[in-house]
Design an enzyme around this catalytic site. Structure first.
Site, PDB file in Angstrom:
ATOM      1  N   GLY A 125      -1.725   3.166 -16.576  1.00 18.83           N
ATOM      2  CA  GLY A 125      -2.492   4.279 -17.613  1.00 18.83           C
ATOM      3  C   GLY A 125      -4.126   4.124 -17.087  1.00 18.83           C
ATOM      4  CB  CYS A 179       0.881   3.061   4.903  1.00 18.46           C
ATOM      5  SG  CYS A 179       2.359   3.556   4.353  1.00 18.46           S
ATOM      6  CB  VAL A 224       7.684   4.410  -1.392  1.00 14.78           C
ATOM      7  CG1 VAL A 224       8.088   4.783  -2.613  1.00 14.78           C
ATOM      8  CG2 VAL A 224       6.606   2.992  -1.462  1.00 14.78           C
ATOM      9  CG  ASN A 280      -2.648   4.559   2.291  1.00 18.27           C
ATOM     10  OD1 ASN A 280      -1.818   4.230   1.285  1.00 18.27           O
ATOM     11  ND2 ASN A 280      -4.089   4.153   1.730  1.00 18.27           N
ATOM     12  N   GLY A 281      -0.220   7.063   1.432  1.00 15.89           N
ATOM     13  CA  GLY A 281      -0.236   7.875   0.096  1.00 15.89           C
ATOM     14  C   GLY A 281       1.122   8.351  -0.471  1.00 15.89           C
ATOM     15  CD  GLU A 282       4.923   8.128  -2.457  1.00 15.38           C
ATOM     16  OE1 GLU A 282       5.688   8.701  -1.628  1.00 15.38           O
ATOM     17  OE2 GLU A 282       4.698   6.968  -2.405  1.00 15.38           O
ATOM     18  NE  ARG A 310       7.610   4.468   6.074  1.00  9.30           N
ATOM     19  CZ  ARG A 310       8.989   4.857   6.131  1.00  9.30           C
ATOM     20  NH1 ARG A 310       9.598   4.269   6.866  1.00  9.30           N
ATOM     21  NH2 ARG A 310       9.472   5.743   5.156  1.00  9.30           N
ATOM     22  CG  LEU A 311       4.778  -0.450   0.476  1.00  6.68           C
ATOM     23  CD1 LEU A 311       5.576  -1.747   0.439  1.00  6.68           C
ATOM     24  CD2 LEU A 311       4.018   0.064  -0.878  1.00  6.68           C
TER      25      LEU A 311
END
Length: 617
Positions: free
Chosen positions: A381, A2, A57, A81-83, A54-55
Site C-alpha cells: 500500500g 532484476c 517472474v 529490471n522491472g515489470e 535475473r529474478l
C-alpha cells in the site's frame, strides 16, 4: 525484478581485452545477485558490455537476459529490471504491425517497441522499470527509468566511459572508481538524509537517472531527456465523478499489478491503503478459486509494551485480524526481535550502499527476508499517503506555514551531536534551504490557484518528489536484498496525474485525511477499516533496543579511535546523549526518527564509511 549493470566507451574495443571486461561484468552481476538469484548473463561487444542478474517472474523458461535481437547486420541488446503492466496490449499492437515473438516476457516487448517506435516508445509503457538498450545501428546506449523512480538506475561518467548499475555497488565494482564524498555528499548524509536530492548518488561522480527520464550516450556525449512530468490542470469533475474515476484507476492498477507467473501475496497492516490493495487482490483470486496470502509486521513484545501517542495512535494487530477474517486470507503474523532489528542495520547499509532509514529500514529488510521464503512477488500500500494527503504535515498549520521540508522542520535535531568546526564547514542550513527552494520552484502550478491551494500543491510536490522517493528507495532495496519483488499500485502514473489536480477540499473532504481514498474503498472494506486513523509503520517499544544501540555506539564508535564518523562528532555531546536519549523527543525524520533512530543512523554512517573506505575530498 532484476539487477542490471554495464559500461560503454566509443573509443575502446572491449573485445581486445575480453577476459578483463568479462570479469568486470561478472563481478557487477555477482554484487547485485540478491536482486536476481534465478539466472544471470553478460553480453560484450566492441563498445559496450551488459550484465544481468535475473529474478524470474514472467516467462521463467525463456526470459534470459541480456536479450538480443538481430536486425540485418546489427544486434540490438537490452538488460531490464522491472515489470510491465500493459504487456498484453503492447504485444497485440505490435503483432498487428507484423511483429513476432519468441517469448511471453515483457523484456521482448520493450525491445520490440523500441525497434518499432524509437526512443520515445517509453511513453507507451505502464510499469516500474529501469533498463538499458544498446542500439548498434545508431551507435548509442540508452538508459530509461520509470515515471515515479520506483526502480533505481545509477550512472557515472569516468572520462570517456559511461558506467551504470541498479545499485551503487555495481559502479564501485569497476576498477578505478573510488568511493569519495565531498561537502555536497556530506550535506546529503547529515542535512538531508535518509532522503536524497533527486538524481544525486551522494558519492562524488555518481548520479541517478531522474524519474520520468531517459538518457542517450553516444559519440557526442551524454544527454538526459524528460519524457514525463506532472502537469497542473483545472479540475472540472464533480465530487461524485472524481470518486468514480479515482476508484476505477485504483482498481485497474491493483488488478494489473497482479500479473505474475508465480504466486503473489500482499503486505497487510490493517490501514486503508494495504487493506484496499489486499481486498481487490483477494476478490480477484477468489474468482479463480485461489486464496490470497497476506503478511503483517510488528515487533516482539509490542502487544504488551505499546504506548499510544500522536504519531502512533493504535496498534495494527486488531485491525489486521479484522481484515484477515474479512478477506479469508492465508495470513502470517511476522515479528522482529530487538536483536534481529539491530543486526539488520548493517544489512540495510549493504542493501542501499548508503545510510538508510535506520530501524524503520532494517526491520522491513528483515520482514522481506521472511516473506521471500514463500513468495517472490508482493503488492503493498506504499505511496497512498503522499498522493492522497495522509501525513500530518498536510494538515498541521505549522507545517503548512514552514519554509522548509515539513518532515524535518528543525535542523537543530540534526546538529546536536556534530562538532562546531564540521557544522561551520557544512553550511547545513544554506544547503537544505537551497534544495528546498529548488523543489518549490519546480512545483507545477496553475495561475488561478488561490494562495492556499498553491501551498497545497507545494506540499504535495515536496512529498512526491522527496518523501515518496525515500520510501520507494526503501521498499526497493529492502525487498530486492532478498530477491522479493514489491509492487506499489498507488504509484501508477495515471493515478498520480489525476489525483494531483483534484482540489484539496475533495481529497480531504470535511477535513478528513485521505477522504477521497476512503470513499473509493466504500464497497470493498469494512467501515472500521475505512475510517481508521492513520498509524504509520510500526516501531519497537522495547527500551532494550535503545540500550543495545547505545552500547554498540560506545563500543564500536567511541571505543575505537579509528572510527571514521568521530571526526564529525562532539564526543562529550554524544556521551551525554547516550546517557539520556529518552529525553530527546523531537522527530528527526518524518514521524519515527527520534532518539533510538538517530543512534541507529549514526551507527550506520560509521559502518558505511568503514565498509566503503570512503575518502573525503
Amino acid at each position: 525484478m532484476c539487477g542490471i549493470g554495464g559500461f560503454c566507451n566509443f573509443h575502446k574495443d572491449f573485445i581486445r581485452y575480453s577476459q578483463k571486461y568479462t570479469d568486470i561484468l561478472t563481478h557487477m552481476h555477482q554484487l547485485q545477485a540478491h536482486r536476481g538469484p534465478d539466472d544471470h548473463g553478460i553480453y560484450l561487444t566492441g563498445h559496450v558490455g551488459l550484465s544481468h542478474a535475473r529474478l524470474s517472474v514472467i516467462d521463467p523458461a525463456k526470459g534470459h537476459q541480456p536479450m538480443l535481437c538481430k536486425t540485418g547486420d546489427h544486434t540490438f541488446a537490452i538488460v531490464y529490471n522491472g515489470e510491465l503492466y500493459n504487456t498484453k496490449e503492447l504485444r497485440q499492437e505490435l503483432i498487428t504491425l507484423g511483429k513476432t515473438f519468441e517469448t511471453t516476457s515483457d523484456t521482448e516487448v520493450i525491445l520490440s517497441s523500441y525497434l518499432e517506435y524509437g526512443p520515445d516508445f517509453v511513453t507507451r509503457l505502464n510499469g516500474i522499470f529501469a533498463f538499458a538498450i544498446w542500439d548498434p545501428y545508431q551507435e548509442r546506449l540508452l538508459l530509461y527509468r520509470d515515471r515515479s523512480g520506483i526502480k533505481p538506475l545509477f550512472y557515472s561518467l569516468q572520462k570517456d566511459t559511461l558506467l551504470f548499475a541498479s545499485e551503487i555497488k555495481g559502479i564501485l565494482a569497476v576498477p578505478g572508481v573510488k568511493a569519495c564524498i565531498d561537502r555536497q555528499g556530506l550535506n546529503e548524509i547529515f542535512g538531508i538524509g535518509p532522503a536524497r536530492t533527486s538524481g544525486c548518488g551522494v558519492f562524488q561522480g555518481i548520479h541517478e537517472i531522474l524519474p520520468g527520464c531517459f538518457a542517450v550516450f553516444n559519440k557526442e556525449g551524454f544527454r538526459q531527456n524528460c519524457y514525463w512530468k506532472l502537469k497542473s490542470r483545472p479540475h472540472i469533475d464533480s465530487y461524485q465523478t472524481t470518486v468514480e474515476k479515482t476508484t476505477a484507476l485504483v482498481l485497474d492498477s491493483i488488478r494489473r499489478q497482479m500479473v505474475s507467473d508465480v504466486p503473489i501475496c500482499t503486505f497487510l497492516s490493517g490501514g486503508i491503503d494495504s487493506s484496499l490493495v489486499s481486498a481487490v487482490c483477494a476478490a480477484s483470486l477468489k474468482e479463480k478459486g485461489k486464496q490470497l496470502h497476506t503478511f503483517s509486521f510488528d515487533f516482539a513484545g509490542n502487544r504488551e509494551s505499546f504506548k499510544a501517542n500522536s504519531f502512533q495512535p493504535s496498534q495494527d494487530r486488531p485491525y489486521v485480524e479484522q481484515m484477515v477474517a474479512f478477506l479469508g486470507s492465508d495470513h502470517q503474523y511476522l515479528e522482529c526481535t530487538t536483536l534481529d532489528q539491530a543486526d539488520c542495520l548493517k544489512q540495510s547499509v549493504d542493501a542501499h550502499d548508503l545510510p538508510a532509514m535506520a530501524d524503520v529500514d532494517a526491520s522491513l529488510l528483515y520482514f522481506c527476508s521472511q516473506v521471500r521464503q514463500s513468495h517472490k512477488v508482493a503488492l503493498t500500500g506504499e505511496c497512498a499517503d503522499e498522493i492522497f494527503g495522509g501525513y500530518p504535515w498536510f494538515h498541521k498549520e505549522e507545517c503548512f506555514r514552514s519554509n522548509t521540508f515539513p518532515w524535518t522542520m528543525d535542523l537543530k535535531a540534526r546538529q546536536i551531536l556534530l562538532n562546531h568546526d564540521f557544522l561551520e564547514y557544512l553550511g547545513m542550513e544554506e544547503y537544505v534551504a537551497m534544495r528546498y527552494q529548488e523543489s518549490i520552484d519546480e512545483t507545477p502550478r496553475l495561475p488561478e490557484d488561490t494562495p492556499q491551494e498553491k501551498r497545497r500543491r507545494e506540499i504535495s510536490w515536496l512529498n512526491q518528489r522527496w518523501f515518496m522517493q525515500t520510501l520507494l528507495n526503501r521498499m526497493d532495496r529492502t525487498s530486492m536484498f532478498s530477491g522479493l519483488e514489491a509492487r506499489v499500485p498507488f504509484a501508477d502514473h495515471r493515478i498520480l496525474e489525476y489525483v494531483w489536480n483534484v482540489p484539496w477540499d475533495m481529497k480531504a473532504k470535511n477535513g478528513v485525511a485521505k477522504a477521497l481514498l476512503r470513499e473509493c474503498g466504500r464497497d470493498y472494506l469494512p467501515n472500521e477499516i475505512r475510517h481508521r486513523r492513520k498509524s504509520p509503520y510500526p516501531k519497537t517499544y522495547d527500551t532494550g533496543y535503545e540500550s543495545l544501540l547505545a552500547q554498540r555506539i560506545r563500543n564500536e564508535i567511541l571505543g575505537d579511535f579509528s572510527s571514521p564518523v568521530l571526526q564529525f562528532l562532539d564526543r562529550a555531546k554524544v556521551e551525554n546523549f547516550l546517557n539520556s536519549p529518552s529525553d530527546y523527543g523531537k522527530p528527526w525524520y518524518g514521524q519515527l526518527m527520534a532518539g533510538p533512530q538517530m543512534m541507529a543512523y549514526l551507527w550506520q554512517v560509521n559502518y558505511w564509511m568503514k565498509k566503503y573506505q570512503i575518502q573525503l575530498v
